[in-house]
Design an enzyme around this catalytic site. Structure first.
Site, PDB file in Angstrom:
ATOM      1  N   VAL A 225       1.133  -1.206  -0.027  1.00 58.06           N
ATOM      2  CA  VAL A 225      -0.608   0.085   0.167  1.00 58.06           C
ATOM      3  C   VAL A 225       0.485   0.981   0.142  1.00 58.06           C
ATOM      4  O   VAL A 225       1.979   1.022   0.836  1.00 58.06           O
ATOM      5  CB  VAL A 225      -0.814   0.056   1.100  1.00 58.06           C
ATOM      6  N   HIS A 496      11.180  -4.642  20.135  1.00 58.86           N
ATOM      7  CA  HIS A 496       9.894  -3.975  20.641  1.00 58.86           C
ATOM      8  C   HIS A 496       9.102  -2.731  20.659  1.00 58.86           C
ATOM      9  O   HIS A 496       9.662  -1.746  21.233  1.00 58.86           O
ATOM     10  CB  HIS A 496       9.690  -4.081  22.304  1.00 58.86           C
ATOM     11  N   HIS A 534       6.707  -7.243  26.523  1.00 58.93           N
ATOM     12  CA  HIS A 534       7.140  -7.939  25.259  1.00 58.93           C
ATOM     13  C   HIS A 534       5.812  -7.298  24.515  1.00 58.93           C
ATOM     14  O   HIS A 534       4.687  -7.567  24.861  1.00 58.93           O
ATOM     15  CB  HIS A 534       7.281  -9.205  25.262  1.00 58.93           C
TER      16      HIS A 534
END
Ligand SMILES: Cc1cc2nc3c(=O)[nH]c(=O)nc-3n(C[C@H](O)[C@H](O)[C@H](O)COP(=O)(O)OP(=O)(O)OC[C@H]3O[C@@H](n4cnc5c(N)ncnc54)[C@H](O)[C@@H]3O)c2cc1C
Length: 557
Positions: A225, A496, A534
């Site tokens: 996209v 993360h 996490h």
């Protein structure tokens, strides 16, 4: 040339990663009549031979299921660029991650809710969604805190039957540095020594696109996209792909961007939503001036340390022919305990005070009570040493530690490199930039030195630290500059990454992109502050809550 695909959808989801698959699945389960389209840049990964097995996870690094990003050079990590693995394909990073299932500390969720004045994002606001995702491994677990019929099955080291020879030794060593064993770290109070919990189910990955069934969802893979199409009233009417194809949403429908924290801001910017100065530099018409798109990028900095075993012939580490058996195939990495702890508040206060002299955005509350600043573990293997020039044989002769700073105050950015959607954005986590982060990471280093060099168990276990050339082993009283040198040399991402379309600045509490209509972001980008977790657990909960919000707030669906 633009070619319009026929039919208008109720919902278009950009990115079939963790959040995208959850939202698509739940919307269709709740309202089977909805037409939902998911557009994913990568493949359907369900046939990938390396996806399901914990021990093959390492083979996904650098594969077609990885975007293979490099960060911008990091000033505070000796100018190094850091490798950023990110999942490319259905299920996104949940298809390549390590499977750690770590909910985090309630304190940060509560702070997030305060920041955006919306209790839906507090720990108790998210708790129903943590539970909705979860199928908790301990049938006697706390029913207030855990779900028992969600799609994601969790497992602990012992519930999966793994039995590592160093379990008792490492537990005792952690106790000898003053930490307490706790029965459950996934109840919002993680501080202590807890068994590692993950979402490997009987040694198999639970792919989001499978455990959240995509029945009735139209999925287009290998489709990048480029942008969201906005009409003159800044209402999202569809999306345009890099190859020129367009897809539309019907009036009253919605476009949901779930492209992950590295790509969601890029799509917003390419759509004309972002800092007008940056947009004009790239000659993109500025449709919505939202200066915080791509800012507030936060990530956990992690560091490894390596230790040569005194008695490698005992076979206590991965690589030894004695370290084997089916129990070792039920999860990665080989470890027993995940440790969460705080740091000295006086030391942190003075680091924060130094930062305050340089910035007015310092969060002094990080030192006001014992927050979960550090996560640490001992792994019964030694991998990744090449990064710091170590060549450690995989023969069971060494083990390692992992640790990360959970609540960094450094903030980076995602900016456009070019207007070509095929070009990765500029990823700058700006690691280790603040005194507070340096203080916390040094504290983690020192705690590991105490654990491995200054406890009876560590002394019995370890012959010496394996150090990079020109460095020496650093005990807990080593000077800051020597510890810093090692962190700057080896620091890397814990994967993360979040915060780049933050709630409170880019999206509102309902995940709607400000000053637009029919456009939301649902992924790790919206997490406004670092969490001591996490992030897959948080993103599952965000996506579950997003579905409730969308169906409650959009009467036309
Ligand atoms: C190597 C690694 C290890 C990790 N280990 C753990 C762990 O052990 N425990 C844990 O809790 N968390 C872990 N994580 C983090 C966790 O997996 C992520 O936080 C989570 O997957 C984020 O979900 P998301 O929906 O925001 O993004 P993703 O799951 O990354 O999904 C984004 C999706 O969007 C697609 N996409 C991007 N751009 C476009 C575009 N322009 N057009 C179409 N599609 C696009 C991507 O291909 C991808 O499929 C790890 C992450 C990584 C990368």
């Amino acid at each position: 040339m633009a070619t319009e695909e026929t039919g208008a959808f109720d919902i278009i989801i950009v990115g079939g990663g963790l959040a995208g698959c959850v939202v698509a699945s739940r919307l269709r389960q709740r309202k089977p009549a909805l037409s939902v389209l998911v557009i994913e840049a990568g493949d359907d990964l369900s046939e990938n031979p390396h996806i399901y097995s914990p021990h093959k996870t390492a083979l996904l690094l650098g594969s077609d299921a990885d975007w293979k990003y490099m960060s911008a050079p990091q000033t505070n990590l000796n100018g190094r660029s850091v490798y950023y693995q990110a999942g490319k394909g259905l299920s996104g990073s949940a298809a390549v991650n390590m499977g750690g299932w770590v909910r985090g500390d309630a304190q940060e969720y509560d702070q997030w809710a305060d920041l955006v004045s919306d209790r839906r994002w507090s720990y108790s606001g998210l708790l129903p969604y943590f539970k909705r995702t979860e199928n908790y491994h301990n049938r006697h677990g706390d029913r207030e805190q855990h779900g028992f019929d969600g799609p994601i099955h969790t497992s602990s080291v012992s519930s999966s039957g793994r039995q590592y020879p160093l379990r008792e030794t490492t537990r005792q060593a952690w106790c000898n540095v003053g930490l307490k064993v706790i029965a459950d770290a996934n109840n919002g109070r993680p501080q202590g020594v807890a068994e590692l919990v993950s979402n490997w189910r009987d040694g198999r990955r639970q792919l989001t696109s499978e455990v959240y069934p995509q029945d009735g969802v139209k999925i287009v893979t290998n489709a990048l996209v480029q942008r969201v199409i906005l009409d003159s009233s800044q209402t999202a009417t569809g999306v345009e792909l890099a190859d020129g194809r367009t897809y539309s949403v019907r009036s009253g429908g919605e476009v949901i961007i779930s492209a992950g924290a590295l790509r969601t801001p890029q799509i917003l910017l390419l759509s004309g939503i972002g800092d007008s100065e940056q947009l004009s530099k790239h000659k993109i018409p500025a449709l919505v001036h939202l200066p915080d798109v791509g800012r507030n990028f936060h990530d956990h900095l992690m560091v490894f340390r390596y230790w040569k075993l005194r008695e490698p012939e005992k076979g206590v580490a991965f690589g030894s022919p004695l370290f084997k058996g089916p129990n070792f195939e039920k999860g990665v990495p080989p470890e027993d305990w995940l440790v969460t702890t705080t740091v000295s508040s006086t030391g942190l206060q003075s680091a924060l005070a130094k930062d305050e002299n340089r910035s007015d955005q310092v969060d002094q509350s990080l030192a006001d009570r014992p927050h979960s600043h550090l996560e640490l573990t001992t792994i019964y293997a030694a991998f990744g040493g090449e990064l710091i020039g170590l060549n450690i044989p995989v023969d069971g002769s060494a083990i390692m530690n992992f640790y990360m700073g959970c609540l960094p105050t450094s903030r980076g950015s995602i900016t456009l490199k070019s207007v070509d959607p095929g070009d990765a954005p500029i990823i700058d986590p700006n690691f280790y930039a603040t005194e507070a982060d340096q203080f916390v990471m040094r504290a983690g280093w020192r705690l590991l030195s105490r654990l491995m060099l200054e406890t009876p168990e560590g002394n019995d276990l370890v012959a010496e630290e394996i150090v990079p050339e020109g460095h020496r082993s650093l005990e807990s009283d080593a000077p800051d500059n020597l510890i810093d040198a090692r962190i700057r040399m080896g620091g890397m991402t814990a994967s993360h990454f979040a915060g780049t379309a933050s709630m409170g600045s880019v999206v509102d509490g309902s995940l709607k992109v400000r000053d637009t209509q029919g456009l939301r972001v649902v992924d790790a980008s919206v997490i406004p502050i670092p969490l001591a977790s996490h992030y897959q657990v948080a993103v599952y909960a965000i996506a579950e809550q997003a579905v409730d919000i969308i169906l409650q707030e959009n009467p036309s669906l």
